[in-house]
Each structure stands twice: as C-alpha cells, then as structure tokens.
Scaffold this active site. Structure first.
Site, PDB file in Angstrom:
ATOM      1  N   LYS A 279      30.846  51.098  38.726  1.00 36.80           N
ATOM      2  CA  LYS A 279      29.978  50.071  39.315  1.00 36.80           C
ATOM      3  C   LYS A 279      30.034  50.167  40.834  1.00 36.80           C
ATOM      4  CE  LYS A 279      30.839  45.488  39.331  1.00 36.80           C
ATOM      5  NZ  LYS A 279      30.410  45.070  40.661  1.00 36.80           N
ATOM      6  N   HIS A 281      28.395  48.748  44.782  1.00 38.86           N
ATOM      7  CA  HIS A 281      27.581  47.844  45.610  1.00 38.86           C
ATOM      8  C   HIS A 281      27.188  48.721  46.784  1.00 38.86           C
ATOM      9  CE1 HIS A 281      28.154  43.917  43.763  1.00 38.86           C
ATOM     10  NE2 HIS A 281      29.460  44.098  43.680  1.00 38.86           N
ATOM     11  N   ASP A 310      25.305  47.161  41.132  1.00 40.05           N
ATOM     12  CA  ASP A 310      25.409  45.711  40.909  1.00 40.05           C
ATOM     13  C   ASP A 310      24.634  44.952  41.996  1.00 40.05           C
ATOM     14  OD1 ASP A 310      26.259  43.260  40.052  1.00 40.05           O
ATOM     15  OD2 ASP A 310      28.355  43.524  40.641  1.00 40.05           O
ATOM     16  N   LYS A 312      22.299  42.649  41.738  1.00 37.80           N
ATOM     17  CA  LYS A 312      22.015  41.240  41.408  1.00 37.80           C
ATOM     18  C   LYS A 312      20.670  40.782  41.948  1.00 37.80           C
ATOM     19  CE  LYS A 312      26.804  39.729  40.739  1.00 37.80           C
ATOM     20  NZ  LYS A 312      27.601  40.846  41.263  1.00 37.80           N
ATOM     21  N   ASP A 315      14.692  37.791  42.805  1.00 33.66           N
ATOM     22  CA  ASP A 315      13.440  37.306  43.400  1.00 33.66           C
ATOM     23  C   ASP A 315      12.289  37.364  42.390  1.00 33.66           C
ATOM     24  OD1 ASP A 315      11.546  36.594  45.433  1.00 33.66           O
ATOM     25  OD2 ASP A 315      12.962  37.402  46.899  1.00 33.66           O
ATOM     26  N   SER A 370      32.297  34.939  36.824  1.00 36.49           N
ATOM     27  CA  SER A 370      33.752  34.763  36.784  1.00 36.49           C
ATOM     28  C   SER A 370      34.258  33.794  37.850  1.00 36.49           C
ATOM     29  CB  SER A 370      34.423  36.121  36.993  1.00 36.49           C
ATOM     30  OG  SER A 370      34.035  36.661  38.245  1.00 36.49           O
ATOM     31  N   GLN A 429      37.390  33.947  43.043  1.00 30.95           N
ATOM     32  CA  GLN A 429      37.418  34.850  41.881  1.00 30.95           C
ATOM     33  C   GLN A 429      38.507  34.378  40.907  1.00 30.95           C
ATOM     34  OE1 GLN A 429      35.952  36.617  39.905  1.00 30.95           O
ATOM     35  NE2 GLN A 429      36.075  38.789  40.389  1.00 30.95           N
ATOM     36  N   GLN A 430      38.232  34.484  39.601  1.00 26.84           N
ATOM     37  CA  GLN A 430      39.220  34.099  38.581  1.00 26.84           C
ATOM     38  C   GLN A 430      39.421  35.287  37.647  1.00 26.84           C
ATOM     39  OE1 GLN A 430      38.371  29.558  37.679  1.00 26.84           O
ATOM     40  NE2 GLN A 430      36.524  30.753  37.379  1.00 26.84           N
ATOM     41  N   ARG A 450      39.538  45.383  42.269  1.00 30.81           N
ATOM     42  CA  ARG A 450      40.731  45.519  43.103  1.00 30.81           C
ATOM     43  C   ARG A 450      41.985  45.880  42.312  1.00 30.81           C
ATOM     44  NH1 ARG A 450      39.327  39.974  46.098  1.00 30.81           N
ATOM     45  NH2 ARG A 450      38.059  39.834  44.203  1.00 30.81           N
TER      46      ARG A 450
HETATM   47  O1  S5P Z   1      30.638  37.104  37.532  1.00 31.20           O
HETATM   48  C1  S5P Z   1      30.827  38.135  38.145  1.00 31.20           C
HETATM   49  C2  S5P Z   1      29.897  39.173  38.117  1.00 31.20           C
HETATM   50  C3  S5P Z   1      30.197  40.351  38.765  1.00 31.20           C
HETATM   51  S1  S5P Z   1      29.114  41.654  38.547  1.00 31.20           S
HETATM   52  N1  S5P Z   1      31.989  38.324  38.830  1.00 31.20           N
HETATM   53  C4  S5P Z   1      32.274  39.483  39.496  1.00 31.20           C
HETATM   54  O2  S5P Z   1      33.354  39.576  40.062  1.00 31.20           O
HETATM   55  N2  S5P Z   1      31.355  40.510  39.497  1.00 31.20           N
HETATM   56  C5  S5P Z   1      31.604  41.772  40.225  1.00 31.20           C
HETATM   57  O3  S5P Z   1      32.739  42.396  39.640  1.00 31.20           O
HETATM   58  C6  S5P Z   1      31.937  41.602  41.696  1.00 31.20           C
HETATM   59  O4  S5P Z   1      30.777  41.728  42.498  1.00 31.20           O
HETATM   60  C7  S5P Z   1      32.907  42.726  41.951  1.00 31.20           C
HETATM   61  O5  S5P Z   1      32.220  43.907  42.292  1.00 31.20           O
HETATM   62  C8  S5P Z   1      33.591  42.955  40.623  1.00 31.20           C
HETATM   63  C9  S5P Z   1      34.970  42.297  40.499  1.00 31.20           C
HETATM   64  O6  S5P Z   1      35.857  42.812  41.422  1.00 31.20           O
HETATM   65  P1  S5P Z   1      37.412  42.409  41.466  1.00 31.20           P
HETATM   66  O7  S5P Z   1      37.912  43.157  42.657  1.00 31.20           O
HETATM   67  O8  S5P Z   1      37.504  40.938  41.622  1.00 31.20           O
HETATM   68  O9  S5P Z   1      37.999  42.906  40.182  1.00 31.20           O
END
Ligand code: S5P
Length: 478
Positions: A279, A281, A310, A312, A315, A370, A429-430, A450
């Site tokens: 994946k 960006h 990715d 997203k 529009d 997430s 982030q979770q 990560r």
């Molecule tokens: O709900 C989401 C959807 C996506 S696509 N939550 C996310 O974290 N992502 C993507 O998944 C986010 O843009 C990132 O590229 C990856 C998670 O990365 P990590 O480093 O937190 O594992």
C-alpha cells in the site's frame, strides 16, 4: 384485470420507461420498469396484488405468510396481506445495530412457510437475499411471486435453490402487448429485443450466495477458503488477490508510508516475497516521479503482489475521474486498487468506471476506520456495504474493522490499525493484533504500516506478521 389492461395502466402511470437505464446488476438496459410509482395509484396497486395472489393460488397452495422484498414490493405484499387476511412478516434491509437486532419483524415460528413477493426479477439476486434471511430465521420458502419476470435467468437460478417462481407477466408478453398497443416503434423494439437476447443469462452476483431453501436454524458463521472466495469474486482484482493470497500463503499487506522513493522501493523488494499487497500514499513521496512507479511495478511483478494506492477519493464523480486518471500521479495507470469514501454518494463510483472497464482495477470502500472517534459507523457503514453490493463489478471489497453479516464472500475485507506491541499512537490511531481481526473479527487482509517499516528488521518482522495472520486464517477455517 386482464394483461392488456394491466400493461395499459402501467404505461399510463409511466411505470414502463424507454431510454437508457442502469440496472441494479450494472447492465445498461433500453427498457426500465419502475413499479415504485404504483404507490400513487392505490386501486391499481391493489389490483396488481390481487393478480399476483391469484397467480400463486392457481399454481400452488398459497403459503400462510407473505413477505415483500424491500422496498418496492412492501406495499404490494401489504395490499395482499390486508385483502386476504394473510399475515405478513418484514425483512429488515439494513442490519440493525441496536435493540433486538431482529432480521425478520412480525410473529412467526420456525418452519412456517412464507411466500416471497417481489415486483420484478432480473437475476433473482434480491429475492435470494430475502430468502437467505428468512431461512436464517428458521422460515421456509418454497414459492416466489413477481409481477414481471424479466426472463434473464431468475427462474433457473431460483429453481436451483428449490424455489418456484410465479409471474403474472413475462418481459416477452409485456413487449408483445406494448407492440400490439402501438407503444413501441420498430427501432425501439429491435433495441429491446437485442438487449434481452444478449442478457438472457445474467449471473447472480455472489452477494446473494445463500444456504439451501430447506428450513434451517441460524447457520454458524462459516468461513470459505480464499481459493473458494476467488471464484465468487465479482471484481477481477478481488479474484486475483484471493488467488495470490492462496498461492503465496499470505494475507499481509504492508503500508509503506516512507517519504523517499528509494526507501519505498528497497523495502518493497525486501519484503515482496512475504506480502500480497503493498500500500502506498504516493503524495507523501518527496521525490516522486514516473520512474518510481515503473520500478515499483517491476518489483510487484517479480514478487507477485498487487499495488494499492490509498488515495481515499471523496469528491463528485467528474472530479475523481480527473484525480484518478490525470495530474502528477496518473493513478489509474498503475494502481491495482484504490480507496473511496462514500460521503459524495454512490455516483462517485461512476468516475472510475471508464478506466476500470479497461484495467479491471478494484475499488475499496471505507466502511469503517481505525481511528478514534471515526464517523464511519452505524448507518453510514450499512450504506457503504449497500453501495458495494450495488456496484460489485467495480468494488472489490471494504476497508473495515470487522466482518459484518451483510458483507458477502465476494468482497475482500482489509483491516488497517494492526500492531503487535502498541494500542495506538498520539494522533488517534488504534491498533489490534492480526489474530484478533482475522480470527475474532473475520476480516481477510491485515494492513501493517509502522509495525513493519519502522522496525529495525523489517523483513523478519514482516514474516512474523505474515505467520500470525495466516495462522489466524487457518484456525478460523476449522
Ligand atoms: O481506517 C483506516 C484506513 C486506512 S487505509 N486506518 C488507517 O490507518 N489506514 C491506513 O493504514 C493509513 O493511512 C496508513 O497508511 C495505514 C496504517 O498505518 P500504521 O502505521 O498505523 O500501521
């Protein structure tokens, strides 16, 4: 009422339309029957219900309960129910996440026979969805009645599931009658006939896979293998991905959120053998150029993984078409799959159609996210699933945190927010573990960022994630 009068009345109220129309299956049709408008003509509505009731009574014994397929057939079933004092049950179209979570509303007991009422059938997919839910609640279905059989495979498809189709009128009879009444000119008639000929056997999308029509208790959640899912997939990239997963024995996708092109390429080459999807960006890569894409494509084909940009998109259709095909990135030229938000409504998908038709690329709908406080929940999630079902040629699956009952086996479920040793970051982030999302929550592909690319030994860490996610998949099959 005889068929001739029925057709005249339907034509009068504009329930029969001629032009260019997209059907639920995605096919363009020169004729469209819109029976929703009958709610504005109550006498006609009750006459239609009566014709359908009589049709079933003539051919079979009338089941003691009726159930309309939501939404168009609900008033027809209601009219039938009231006129003949026949009880009705109702199937919820959207999964309810609160209260009793009943799929079927109304009073019934296991083993009761229910007549399924539908306005018209093309492939039979909507009918089978309703039958599946009725069966799952212990109800039996042997008969289905429709006003119009479009003669595009539904009768045969329903028969395969032990269901007898009763129709008041077939498409052929409808066209015949319209022609006799002078309502179809020669060119339109030719167009309609060649359309019907070309689409005689519309296949039922896998979305409607259902258990046999025998009375069944609510089935335990059964997981199919990725090989089996590859055959059910309705989007070519979904099928390809399931096959790669099965062949390489990996359901690991890695999110390579690095900002220098060489770093991304090096990591891709190093972990390529362990992953099914990489994946990107691309808009975070400082030195992005077309050479980057060219090299990444070579690495992807060397290691047999797919590239997921990715982006997203969110529009209107016209804008996303440009964003997908043009600009600096020309994403449509190289990405096997991209992500889409549904806030703009289902027409966003039309922005991708031209290009997808040529490449077979897949769209991933963001059904859940997430991050803490995400608004992709409840009814929004339900609508995203519905959007996927309605466009299952272009949509390959969902980004989600769990497999919901309404997500059918033709879709790939991909889950980000995965790490072994962290619960989250400082920006919302979770994280969950591979085992939790694949085994407990039933999703298919873990997306790890990560947890892998920031590890000092990314390759051996990738192997650990791969093994954990694959073990979870194998264990859920048992
Ligand atoms: O709900 C989401 C959807 C996506 S696509 N939550 C996310 O974290 N992502 C993507 O998944 C986010 O843009 C990132 O590229 C990856 C998670 O990365 P990590 O480093 O937190 O594992």
């Amino acid at each position: 009422m005889d068929l001739n009068t029925l057709v005249s009345r339907l034509h009068e109220i504009n329930a029969v339309k001629l032009g260019q129309f997209k059907l639920k299956s995605g096919i363009m049709s020169p004729i469209y029957i819109d029976l929703r408008v009958t709610v504005s003509s109550p006498v006609l509505l009750s006459q239609i219900a009566e014709m359908m009731y009589q049709k079933v009574s003539q051919d079979s014994s009338m089941p003691p309960i009726v159930c309309g397929v939501p939404y168009t057939a609900l008033p027809i079933a209601t009219a039938m129910s009231i006129a003949h004092d026949t009880p009705m049950v109702m199937r919820r179209k959207e999964a309810k996440n609160y209260g009793t979570a009943q799929l079927i509303e109304g009073r019934y007991k296991a083993g009761d026979n229910v007549l399924v009422v539908e306005d018209l059938v093309t492939s039979g997919a909507s009918v089978l969805e309703t039958v599946r839910d009725l069966n799952a609640s212990g109800l039996v279905v042997t008969d289905v009645v429709v006003l119009l059989d479009r003669q595009q495979g539904a009768r045969q498809e329903l028969a395969k599931h032990g269901l007898k189709l009763h129709s008041v009128i077939t498409m052929e009879e409808l066209i015949d009658t319209l022609t006799k009444q002078g309502k179809l000119d020669e060119p339109t008639l030719a167009l309609v006939n060649s359309f019907l000929e070309a689409n005689r056997a519309v296949t039922v999308p896998a979305a409607s896979q259902m258990p046999a029509a025998a009375p069944a208790p609510k089935p335990a959640k059964k997981y199919l293998t990725y090989e089996e899912r590859a055959k059910l997939a309705t989007n070519p990239t979904a099928s390809k991905l399931f096959n790669i997963m099965a062949t390489k024995k990996t359901n690991l996708a890695v999110a390579v959120d690095l900002t220098r092109k060489q770093e991304v390429l090096n990591l891709a080459d190093s972990i390529g053998s362990e992953i099914c999807v990489l994946k990107t960006h691309v808009d975070i890569i400082d030195d992005y150029d077309q050479d980057f894409v060219h090299q990444l494509e070579q690495i992807a084909s060397k290691h047999n993984f797919l590239i997921f940009e990715d982006r997203k998109f969110a529009d209107i259709g016209n804008t996303v078409k440009y964003q997908f095909e043009s600009g600096v990135y020309h994403i449509s030229k190289w990405a096997h799959m991209v992500t889409i938000h549904g806030v703009a409504g289902p027409a966003i998908i039309d922005g991708f159609r031209d290009s997808i038709k040529q490449t077979g690329a897949g769209l991933l709908l963001l059904a859940q996210m997430s991050s803490k406080g995400s608004l992709c929940v409840g009814e929004y999630t339900n609508q995203m699933i519905e959007m996927g079902k309605q466009n299952s040629d272009a949509v390959m699956g969902f980004i989600c945190q769990e497999r919901l009952e309404s997500m059918s086996d033709n879709f790939v479920l991909m889950t980000p927010g995965i790490q072994f040793n962290s619960k989250g970051d400082s920006m919302g982030q979770q994280y969950n573990t591979p085992d939790y999302v694949v085994k407990e929550k039933g999703t298919d592909v873990i997306i790890v960022g990560r947890g892998i690319y920031q590890n000092s030994e990314p390759k051996s860490e990738a192997i650990k994630y791969k093994q954990a996610a694959w073990a979870a998949y194998e264990s859920r099959l048992n």
